[in-house]
Design a protein around this motif. Sequence first.
Motif, mmCIF file in Angstrom:
data_model
loop_
_atom_site.group_PDB
_atom_site.id
_atom_site.type_symbol
_atom_site.label_atom_id
_atom_site.label_comp_id
_atom_site.label_asym_id
_atom_site.label_seq_id
_atom_site.Cartn_x
_atom_site.Cartn_y
_atom_site.Cartn_z
ATOM 1 N N GLY A 1 36.966 45.026 40.297
ATOM 2 C CA GLY A 1 36.924 43.564 40.339
ATOM 3 C C GLY A 1 35.940 43.002 41.355
ATOM 4 N N HIS A 2 35.372 41.826 41.001
ATOM 5 C CA HIS A 2 34.473 41.064 41.882
ATOM 6 C C HIS A 2 33.140 41.795 42.116
ATOM 7 N N GLN A 3 32.374 41.284 43.058
ATOM 8 C CA GLN A 3 31.054 41.839 43.400
ATOM 9 C C GLN A 3 30.625 41.236 44.731
ATOM 10 N N ILE B 1 40.594 46.638 38.301
ATOM 11 C CA ILE B 1 41.136 46.991 39.610
ATOM 12 C C ILE B 1 40.890 45.856 40.610
ATOM 13 N N HIS B 2 41.979 45.335 41.195
ATOM 14 C CA HIS B 2 41.898 44.220 42.157
ATOM 15 C C HIS B 2 42.869 44.448 43.313
ATOM 16 N N ALA B 3 42.738 43.586 44.340
ATOM 17 C CA ALA B 3 43.742 43.532 45.405
ATOM 18 C C ALA B 3 44.087 42.064 45.624
ATOM 19 N N ASN B 4 45.285 41.835 46.124
ATOM 20 C CA ASN B 4 45.837 40.487 46.168
ATOM 21 C C ASN B 4 45.712 39.839 47.545
ATOM 22 N N PRO C 1 36.091 43.876 52.591
ATOM 23 C CA PRO C 1 36.009 42.970 51.442
ATOM 24 C C PRO C 1 36.684 43.580 50.216
ATOM 25 N N GLU C 2 37.319 42.717 49.429
ATOM 26 C CA GLU C 2 38.050 43.222 48.257
ATOM 27 C C GLU C 2 37.135 43.946 47.285
ATOM 28 N N TYR C 3 35.897 43.422 47.091
ATOM 29 C CA TYR C 3 35.009 44.045 46.105
ATOM 30 C C TYR C 3 34.709 45.500 46.476
ATOM 31 N N ALA D 1 42.462 32.436 43.190
ATOM 32 C CA ALA D 1 41.037 32.292 43.467
ATOM 33 C C ALA D 1 40.244 32.589 42.205
ATOM 34 N N GLU D 2 40.736 33.540 41.427
ATOM 35 C CA GLU D 2 40.033 33.898 40.212
ATOM 36 C C GLU D 2 40.113 32.785 39.179
ATOM 37 N N ILE D 3 41.235 32.070 39.185
ATOM 38 C CA ILE D 3 41.406 30.975 38.237
ATOM 39 C C ILE D 3 40.499 29.805 38.611
ATOM 40 N N ARG E 1 46.027 33.162 47.034
ATOM 41 C CA ARG E 1 46.306 34.362 46.255
ATOM 42 C C ARG E 1 45.035 34.716 45.514
ATOM 43 N N ASP E 2 44.744 35.989 45.497
ATOM 44 C CA ASP E 2 43.521 36.429 44.839
ATOM 45 C C ASP E 2 43.483 35.957 43.401
ATOM 46 N N VAL E 3 44.605 36.043 42.741
ATOM 47 C CA VAL E 3 44.621 35.671 41.328
ATOM 48 C C VAL E 3 44.348 34.183 41.149
HETATM 49 ZN ZN LIG Z 1 40.566 40.185 42.859
#
Ligand SMILES: [Zn+2]
Length: 339
Positions: A96-98, A185-188, A131-133, A336-338, A332-334
Amino acid sequence: MIPAQAEPGLFHKWVIYMRRRLRICRIFIAWSVLAATIILAAIFLSGNIAVVTSGSSSGNISAGCRDSDNVLTGMAGRFILKALAAEARTVVIDPGHQLRGDSSKESVAPGSSETKARVTGGTTGVYTGVPEYQLNLDVSLLLQAELQSRGYNVIMCRTSNDVNISNSERAMIANNAAADAFVRIHANGSEDPGVNGIMTICQTASNPYNGALFDRSYSLSSMILEHAAAATGAAKQGVWQTDTMSGINWAQVPVTIVEMGYMSNKDEDIRMSDPAYRQLMAWGIANGIDAYFGTEVSSASPVPAPMPEQNVPVRASGDGFLKKKANIRLKRDVLAEIA
Ligand SMILES: [Zn+2]
């Protein structure tokens, strides 16, 4: 006296005729097989398909998304890949992400007028600063190796951070590969620092774009949740069913998002930066994928149970650092994605 030979009857003539035709047919089939073999050999030698023979007697086919796009977008390429893959399952992994988010918009689903950011940068470890990415990519690479060692064909949506691939484009990589499973694959992250545990995400049964895939996506999500939690000892947050994720809505194959843990929770953030814990996470996710496909799940843990508090240095500590971090408004990461 030799008796005059009787004229062959109509049936006999027909039999002779059919024998000749059969002979011609055999020659034609033999030449066709030879020609097909030469064409396949030429494709291999031209380097369009990389076959990795290590790790499995059946052989794995591995391709990065850039390379695989060239091969997988065509019907013929897909057919050849599938034929060569034989019985092996194809899993597409999306780390997930970049490195940098792209806030330009894309449709949240095929044909939808609703839009959101193409891709975001993700969250950050509040205590480790990871960083999550980067975390997502590191665990995804471990998962790739684990799945390949079990005989899966693995296609990675990205293998470096400096890319620009939107959520819908990642789903299209899975669609074009006709993936048997699309694992994101992500982290919250949470505003509540106490929240921790693994969550998986899939669409609802009434999703207008891929609701028919709900049963399989939910099963994939459940299996990964169970086995990743069992492997790591992390809490289970459950399977969240939602139709707000572009990367899920665009998927035409069974799909799940794995939120491995909360980077806003001190213990979990530290644990997720531990190489041994990451290996356990990848192993647990692979077990979940095995279970989804009805394969016998591995029981031998790849590494001993981690002791993260003793093994993992915290990048920064002290009141100043923590106060500074506490001022960062966490989403929440999710969510942020929205956004
Ligand atoms: Zn994420």
